[in-house]
Design a protein around this motif. Sequence first.
Motif, PDB file in Angstrom:
ATOM      1  N   ARG A  85       0.851  -1.194   0.000  1.00 42.89           N
ATOM      2  CA  ARG A  85       0.000   0.000   0.000  1.00 42.89           C
ATOM      3  C   ARG A  85       0.881   1.237   0.000  1.00 42.89           C
ATOM      4  O   ARG A  85       1.841   1.326   0.771  1.00 42.89           O
ATOM      5  CB  ARG A  85      -0.902   0.018   1.237  1.00 42.89           C
ATOM      6  CG  ARG A  85      -1.972  -1.062   1.223  1.00 42.89           C
ATOM      7  CD  ARG A  85      -2.916  -0.900   2.391  1.00 42.89           C
ATOM      8  NE  ARG A  85      -3.982  -1.893   2.381  1.00 42.89           N
ATOM      9  CZ  ARG A  85      -4.944  -1.968   3.291  1.00 42.89           C
ATOM     10  NH1 ARG A  85      -4.970  -1.097   4.294  1.00 42.89           N
ATOM     11  NH2 ARG A  85      -5.875  -2.895   3.210  1.00 42.89           N
ATOM     12  N   PRO A  86       0.564   2.195  -0.865  1.00 36.25           N
ATOM     13  CA  PRO A  86       1.378   3.413  -0.902  1.00 36.25           C
ATOM     14  C   PRO A  86       1.226   4.210   0.375  1.00 36.25           C
ATOM     15  O   PRO A  86       0.241   4.079   1.108  1.00 36.25           O
ATOM     16  CB  PRO A  86       0.811   4.170  -2.105  1.00 36.25           C
ATOM     17  CG  PRO A  86      -0.598   3.682  -2.223  1.00 36.25           C
ATOM     18  CD  PRO A  86      -0.565   2.238  -1.810  1.00 36.25           C
ATOM     19  N   GLY A  87       2.216   5.054   0.659  1.00 36.14           N
ATOM     20  CA  GLY A  87       2.148   5.902   1.834  1.00 36.14           C
ATOM     21  C   GLY A  87       1.100   6.990   1.667  1.00 36.14           C
ATOM     22  O   GLY A  87       0.796   7.423   0.554  1.00 36.14           O
ATOM     23  N   LEU A  88       0.518   7.408   2.767  1.00 39.32           N
ATOM     24  CA  LEU A  88      -0.502   8.455   2.749  1.00 39.32           C
ATOM     25  C   LEU A  88       0.054   9.727   3.386  1.00 39.32           C
ATOM     26  O   LEU A  88       0.718   9.670   4.431  1.00 39.32           O
ATOM     27  CB  LEU A  88      -1.747   7.991   3.500  1.00 39.32           C
ATOM     28  CG  LEU A  88      -2.462   6.745   2.948  1.00 39.32           C
ATOM     29  CD1 LEU A  88      -3.608   6.355   3.861  1.00 39.32           C
ATOM     30  CD2 LEU A  88      -2.962   7.002   1.535  1.00 39.32           C
ATOM     31  N   GLY A 107       3.605   9.791   4.403  1.00 34.80           N
ATOM     32  CA  GLY A 107       4.080   8.727   5.273  1.00 34.80           C
ATOM     33  C   GLY A 107       4.662   7.579   4.471  1.00 34.80           C
ATOM     34  O   GLY A 107       4.555   7.540   3.243  1.00 34.80           O
ATOM     35  N   PRO A 108       5.297   6.617   5.145  1.00 34.99           N
ATOM     36  CA  PRO A 108       5.916   5.495   4.429  1.00 34.99           C
ATOM     37  C   PRO A 108       4.880   4.539   3.852  1.00 34.99           C
ATOM     38  O   PRO A 108       3.776   4.417   4.386  1.00 34.99           O
ATOM     39  CB  PRO A 108       6.745   4.812   5.521  1.00 34.99           C
ATOM     40  CG  PRO A 108       6.021   5.132   6.795  1.00 34.99           C
ATOM     41  CD  PRO A 108       5.487   6.519   6.597  1.00 34.99           C
ATOM     42  N   ALA A 109       5.247   3.898   2.770  1.00 32.94           N
ATOM     43  CA  ALA A 109       4.413   2.826   2.224  1.00 32.94           C
ATOM     44  C   ALA A 109       4.449   1.651   3.190  1.00 32.94           C
ATOM     45  O   ALA A 109       5.313   1.567   4.075  1.00 32.94           O
ATOM     46  CB  ALA A 109       4.932   2.423   0.857  1.00 32.94           C
ATOM     47  N   SER A 110       3.512   0.729   3.029  1.00 33.51           N
ATOM     48  CA  SER A 110       3.484  -0.452   3.900  1.00 33.51           C
ATOM     49  C   SER A 110       3.363  -1.717   3.062  1.00 33.51           C
ATOM     50  O   SER A 110       2.664  -1.726   2.043  1.00 33.51           O
ATOM     51  CB  SER A 110       2.328  -0.370   4.901  1.00 33.51           C
ATOM     52  OG  SER A 110       1.081  -0.332   4.229  1.00 33.51           O
ATOM     53  N   GLU A 154       5.749   0.908  -9.028  1.00 32.46           N
ATOM     54  CA  GLU A 154       4.686   0.659 -10.009  1.00 32.46           C
ATOM     55  C   GLU A 154       3.546  -0.093  -9.334  1.00 32.46           C
ATOM     56  O   GLU A 154       3.685  -1.276  -9.017  1.00 32.46           O
ATOM     57  CB  GLU A 154       5.213  -0.167 -11.192  1.00 32.46           C
ATOM     58  CG  GLU A 154       6.315   0.494 -11.983  1.00 32.46           C
ATOM     59  CD  GLU A 154       5.813   1.643 -12.844  1.00 32.46           C
ATOM     60  OE1 GLU A 154       4.600   1.678 -13.141  1.00 32.46           O
ATOM     61  OE2 GLU A 154       6.625   2.494 -13.233  1.00 32.46           O
ATOM     62  N   LEU A 155       2.433   0.580  -9.096  1.00 33.91           N
ATOM     63  CA  LEU A 155       1.285  -0.076  -8.469  1.00 33.91           C
ATOM     64  C   LEU A 155       0.437  -0.777  -9.521  1.00 33.91           C
ATOM     65  O   LEU A 155      -0.762  -0.516  -9.679  1.00 33.91           O
ATOM     66  CB  LEU A 155       0.454   0.948  -7.692  1.00 33.91           C
ATOM     67  CG  LEU A 155       1.059   1.412  -6.371  1.00 33.91           C
ATOM     68  CD1 LEU A 155       0.239   2.552  -5.792  1.00 33.91           C
ATOM     69  CD2 LEU A 155       1.145   0.258  -5.381  1.00 33.91           C
ATOM     70  N   ASN A 156       1.069  -1.671 -10.258  1.00 32.00           N
ATOM     71  CA  ASN A 156       0.418  -2.387 -11.347  1.00 32.00           C
ATOM     72  C   ASN A 156       1.302  -3.575 -11.701  1.00 32.00           C
ATOM     73  O   ASN A 156       2.298  -3.830 -11.012  1.00 32.00           O
ATOM     74  CB  ASN A 156       0.243  -1.463 -12.572  1.00 32.00           C
ATOM     75  CG  ASN A 156       1.554  -0.789 -12.947  1.00 32.00           C
ATOM     76  OD1 ASN A 156       2.573  -1.445 -13.167  1.00 32.00           O
ATOM     77  ND2 ASN A 156       1.544   0.540 -13.027  1.00 32.00           N
ATOM     78  N   HIS A 157       0.940  -4.299 -12.732  1.00 33.34           N
ATOM     79  CA  HIS A 157       1.769  -5.400 -13.224  1.00 33.34           C
ATOM     80  C   HIS A 157       2.129  -5.147 -14.686  1.00 33.34           C
ATOM     81  O   HIS A 157       2.034  -6.028 -15.536  1.00 33.34           O
ATOM     82  CB  HIS A 157       1.055  -6.745 -13.043  1.00 33.34           C
ATOM     83  CG  HIS A 157       0.956  -7.173 -11.614  1.00 33.34           C
ATOM     84  ND1 HIS A 157      -0.183  -7.003 -10.861  1.00 33.34           N
ATOM     85  CD2 HIS A 157       1.868  -7.739 -10.778  1.00 33.34           C
ATOM     86  CE1 HIS A 157       0.033  -7.460  -9.631  1.00 33.34           C
ATOM     87  NE2 HIS A 157       1.261  -7.908  -9.551  1.00 33.34           N
TER      88      HIS A 157
END
Length: 245
Positions: free
Chosen positions: A171-174, A177-180, A208-211
Amino acid sequence: MSLFGRVPADGDRLEVAGAAVTLRVNRRARRVSLRLDRTRREIVATAPTPRRLSEAAAFARERAVWIAERMAELPDATPVHPGMTIQVFGEPVRLEAGSGRARWTPASGGEPARIAAMGEGEGYARAVILMLKKRALAVLTERSETYAAMLGVAPPQVAVADAKGRWGSCRPGLRGGPASIRYSWRLALAPFAVADYVAAHECAHLLELNHSPRFWAHVRALVGEAKPHRAWLRAEGARLHAFGR
């Protein structure tokens, strides 16, 4: 008449041939179908619309023999007990009876690593699994930090859980904040190279939040070809999820 005494809903469960069957709606499906979810050790009956969930439930009842055959293909559950030797990130670890809190003893002098825990039955299994979760968190955190540095991104927060649907999720950071990244602790039961691939896969999602092809290019740059590791997880994943059941 409905098997549930009402109109069935997405997520309802029934039992057929001693197996759990979960009803699911998939609007992309063209027909009612059944499949074995090897990770969750259940059958999924899929319908293209909520209206056809009753049809999916009836179809599952009709295919009781097929369901029994598919469930019989699953690996047996693996109870945890002192005296057994397991593989942790590809290295043998002997389970022993102990007193007090569970402890990990590294391999030395030709002897394998050991986990000593107190208790019996489910209590003993919980203590061993807790130690495996700690080991998984330590190793996967280190690999995630290493790959994040190689990719030039900030290190993510890492956690482990007993996820049944995924080996890892990012999950990207919000708000800066850091990603998790969350991993299945059961990756500790896989060869190191396989668990390492999952860490590289999830860290590639930091970019890359994809494939997409760019995503897979990042994975290959980190660990090489992914197909052998993905194939191993497909073939052996159910066995990892049978551990401690």
